[in-house]
Design a protein around this motif. Sequence first.
Motif, PDB file in Angstrom:
ATOM      1  N   GLY A   1       0.861  -1.195   0.000  1.00  0.00           N
ATOM      2  CA  GLY A   1       0.000   0.000   0.000  1.00  0.00           C
ATOM      3  C   GLY A   1       0.890   1.235   0.000  1.00  0.00           C
ATOM      4  O   GLY A   1       0.859   2.058   0.896  1.00  0.00           O
ATOM      5  N   THR A   2       1.680   1.376  -1.061  1.00  0.00           N
ATOM      6  CA  THR A   2       2.779   2.352  -1.071  1.00  0.00           C
ATOM      7  C   THR A   2       2.330   3.806  -1.187  1.00  0.00           C
ATOM      8  O   THR A   2       3.012   4.708  -0.726  1.00  0.00           O
ATOM      9  N   GLY A   3       1.182   4.078  -1.816  1.00  0.00           N
ATOM     10  CA  GLY A   3       0.678   5.462  -1.917  1.00  0.00           C
ATOM     11  C   GLY A   3       1.679   6.364  -2.614  1.00  0.00           C
ATOM     12  O   GLY A   3       2.066   6.137  -3.762  1.00  0.00           O
ATOM     13  N   SER A   4       2.144   7.396  -1.906  1.00  0.00           N
ATOM     14  CA  SER A   4       3.104   8.341  -2.493  1.00  0.00           C
ATOM     15  C   SER A   4       4.504   7.740  -2.595  1.00  0.00           C
ATOM     16  O   SER A   4       5.392   8.347  -3.183  1.00  0.00           O
ATOM     17  N   GLY A   5       4.729   6.587  -1.963  1.00  0.00           N
ATOM     18  CA  GLY A   5       6.045   5.940  -2.023  1.00  0.00           C
ATOM     19  C   GLY A   5       6.966   6.292  -0.867  1.00  0.00           C
ATOM     20  O   GLY A   5       8.129   5.906  -0.851  1.00  0.00           O
ATOM     21  N   ILE A   6       6.429   6.975   0.153  1.00  0.00           N
ATOM     22  CA  ILE A   6       7.271   7.428   1.258  1.00  0.00           C
ATOM     23  C   ILE A   6       7.995   6.280   1.973  1.00  0.00           C
ATOM     24  O   ILE A   6       9.189   6.374   2.263  1.00  0.00           O
ATOM     25  N   GLN A   7       7.281   5.170   2.225  1.00  0.00           N
ATOM     26  CA  GLN A   7       7.931   4.060   2.955  1.00  0.00           C
ATOM     27  C   GLN A   7       8.947   3.373   2.045  1.00  0.00           C
ATOM     28  O   GLN A   7      10.024   2.965   2.502  1.00  0.00           O
ATOM     29  N   ALA A   8       8.619   3.239   0.765  1.00  0.00           N
ATOM     30  CA  ALA A   8       9.558   2.617  -0.183  1.00  0.00           C
ATOM     31  C   ALA A   8      10.825   3.463  -0.286  1.00  0.00           C
ATOM     32  O   ALA A   8      11.938   2.945  -0.381  1.00  0.00           O
ATOM     33  N   LEU A   9      10.641   4.783  -0.252  1.00  0.00           N
ATOM     34  CA  LEU A   9      11.786   5.695  -0.332  1.00  0.00           C
ATOM     35  C   LEU A   9      12.708   5.486   0.870  1.00  0.00           C
ATOM     36  O   LEU A   9      13.928   5.358   0.723  1.00  0.00           O
ATOM     37  N   HIS A  10      12.138   5.433   2.068  1.00  0.00           N
ATOM     38  CA  HIS A  10      12.958   5.175   3.268  1.00  0.00           C
ATOM     39  C   HIS A  10      13.654   3.816   3.139  1.00  0.00           C
ATOM     40  O   HIS A  10      14.837   3.690   3.467  1.00  0.00           O
ATOM     41  N   ALA A  11      12.899   2.818   2.685  1.00  0.00           N
ATOM     42  CA  ALA A  11      13.470   1.462   2.600  1.00  0.00           C
ATOM     43  C   ALA A  11      14.617   1.415   1.597  1.00  0.00           C
ATOM     44  O   ALA A  11      15.543   0.619   1.746  1.00  0.00           O
ATOM     45  N   SER A  12      14.580   2.278   0.592  1.00  0.00           N
ATOM     46  CA  SER A  12      15.620   2.237  -0.450  1.00  0.00           C
ATOM     47  C   SER A  12      17.002   2.549   0.128  1.00  0.00           C
ATOM     48  O   SER A  12      18.008   2.240  -0.478  1.00  0.00           O
ATOM     49  N   ARG A  13      17.052   3.136   1.321  1.00  0.00           N
ATOM     50  CA  ARG A  13      18.355   3.445   1.933  1.00  0.00           C
ATOM     51  C   ARG A  13      19.024   2.203   2.513  1.00  0.00           C
ATOM     52  O   ARG A  13      20.234   2.175   2.661  1.00  0.00           O
ATOM     53  N   HIS A  14      18.227   1.212   2.919  1.00  0.00           N
ATOM     54  CA  HIS A  14      18.852   0.092   3.631  1.00  0.00           C
ATOM     55  C   HIS A  14      18.412  -1.278   3.117  1.00  0.00           C
ATOM     56  O   HIS A  14      18.782  -2.302   3.698  1.00  0.00           O
ATOM     57  N   ALA A  15      17.616  -1.312   2.063  1.00  0.00           N
ATOM     58  CA  ALA A  15      17.218  -2.603   1.477  1.00  0.00           C
ATOM     59  C   ALA A  15      17.784  -2.672   0.063  1.00  0.00           C
ATOM     60  O   ALA A  15      17.649  -1.713  -0.711  1.00  0.00           O
ATOM     61  N   THR A  16      18.390  -3.784  -0.269  1.00  0.00           N
ATOM     62  CA  THR A  16      18.971  -3.922  -1.611  1.00  0.00           C
ATOM     63  C   THR A  16      17.857  -3.896  -2.663  1.00  0.00           C
ATOM     64  O   THR A  16      18.007  -3.270  -3.709  1.00  0.00           O
TER      65      THR A  16
END
Length: 526
Positions: free
Chosen positions: A194-209
Amino acid sequence: MVLGAAGRVRSGWRHNGGVSDSTLPALPAVPASGRPDVAARLRDALLGASFTADGLLELLGAPAYAALARSETVPALRATRGDTPLEVLVRLFLLQQPVPPARVAAVLPVDACLESGWLVRVGADEVAATVDVRPYGGPDGEDWFIVSDLGCAVGGAGGIGSRAEGVVLGVGGASTTLAGITVRTPVPAALDLGTGSGIQALHASRHATRVTATDVNARALHITALTLALSGAPAADLREGSLFEPLRDGETYDLIVSNPPFVISPRARLTYRDGGMGGDDLCRSIVQGAGERLNEGGFAQFLANWQHVEGEDWQDRLRSWVPRGCDAWIVQREVQDVTQYAELWLRDAGDHRGDPAEYQALYDAWLDEFEARKVKAVGFGWITLRRTGAAVPSVTVEEWPHPVEQPLGETVRAHFDRLDYLRAHDDAALLEAHFRLASEIVQEQVGLPGAEDPEHVVLRQNRGMRRATKVDTVGAGFAGVCDGSLSAGRILDAIAQLVGEDPVLLRDRTPAQIRLLVEQGFLEPA
Ligand SMILES: C[S@@+](CC[C@H](N)C(=O)[O-])C[C@H]1O[C@@H](n2cnc3c(N)ncnc32)[C@H](O)[C@@H]1O
């Protein structure tokens, strides 16, 4: 982008409380997500003009900046009457004002932005933004940008800017709460459901391959792609579909996060908030479904609403949601009675500004729904699962409505580490162990002014969960001496001598208190 089947839970989606969706203004087309070249040029232009969180604060000043976060635009309009590049960008992307193209051309690649859909022509001689673009400071000072639908960047007193079904909201309090509690250990694979604007995915991009972002709303996936590209983050694997449907058989993750459409509502109206399942079934389904999607040691973290049903213990309800093979820590942060709850979400949709009779009917329907389900109140809080091979899982369900210090990701991770420690140490092993008082703990003595002895002693954390716990004199003395040098048993023997108590009895009754102090983070294994 993998396009999956439309979510089953969306059936009956278009029912809109008597207002047909065709009466709502259509949402504009979103910019093309397949033009990373334009997003990169736009990012350079935004950064070049200091269109950043710090730049905005400097331009607008704290009161206008804070007002904007409440959806109040007048102070920011007054602060951007000039022609500097930053003022033009604020007017265009935050205040959503049309601007003459010549002024925009001094700041942005206008033709590329028009061609790829970031801007549209309005009238004969002006251009306007098609989406809201909002600077967002990352945890390590990154200059990120969150894209969302116009007028929907933030919640505020006015409610959302559009009631169109697939509208995509920007960052709200719930988004930053989830981002703050998320465990940020480097991991191979993270899922944002349920990514919506992508805010959580953006945070995750810092520490998830690898980051996978799903949403039942295709528009949200386009917007997530824009948020990531404009923030200079790697692209995510974007998949359309409901709940875990977009995942392949056996596909698992090390981190799953979701700020789901958790609102318990009589009918599904707005994709970003109404789950479309009865009661709190959507939240339960996500929690239950996450178990088999987690790798060993992986975390799943959710925000959720849950029903307080007449004759049922709310904590038992939540315990029953925890999937097998997972430890869980569930924190209820807030409880609202059904009237407060209905009013909150009616206002969120702007229903209070419409026809009073329609408002009353919607309110009535909400209360009918709760009555039918015997729901007395609704809880809101955080659910964290960790997959573990432990034979006996540990499930903690607690109420903690007091202020906390975000970010809490490290506190959450440490909580589960302590559970492992306690599971591995029986009472005899605890007495052999050495402990240290956690940093920033203070002792408070509570009692009548002038009294010789305190009525009770409280240990208080000044960090993280900011817990407070009552201790007896032995507990307070024990905690005060814990510097890692003596074993717990040796400390208790010394206390027994001081207070004239039988050391065997003290060794017998104190491990339960030590266990609690360790579990709640007052004491750390040395
Ligand atoms: C409250 S918003 C959260 C957006 C964003 N992740 C955040 O933290 O701000 C919930 C999101 O879930 C999506 N959604 C709604 N129903 C869903 C479903 N059944 N399966 C997956 N996503 C869903 C909505 O479209 C919306 O983007």
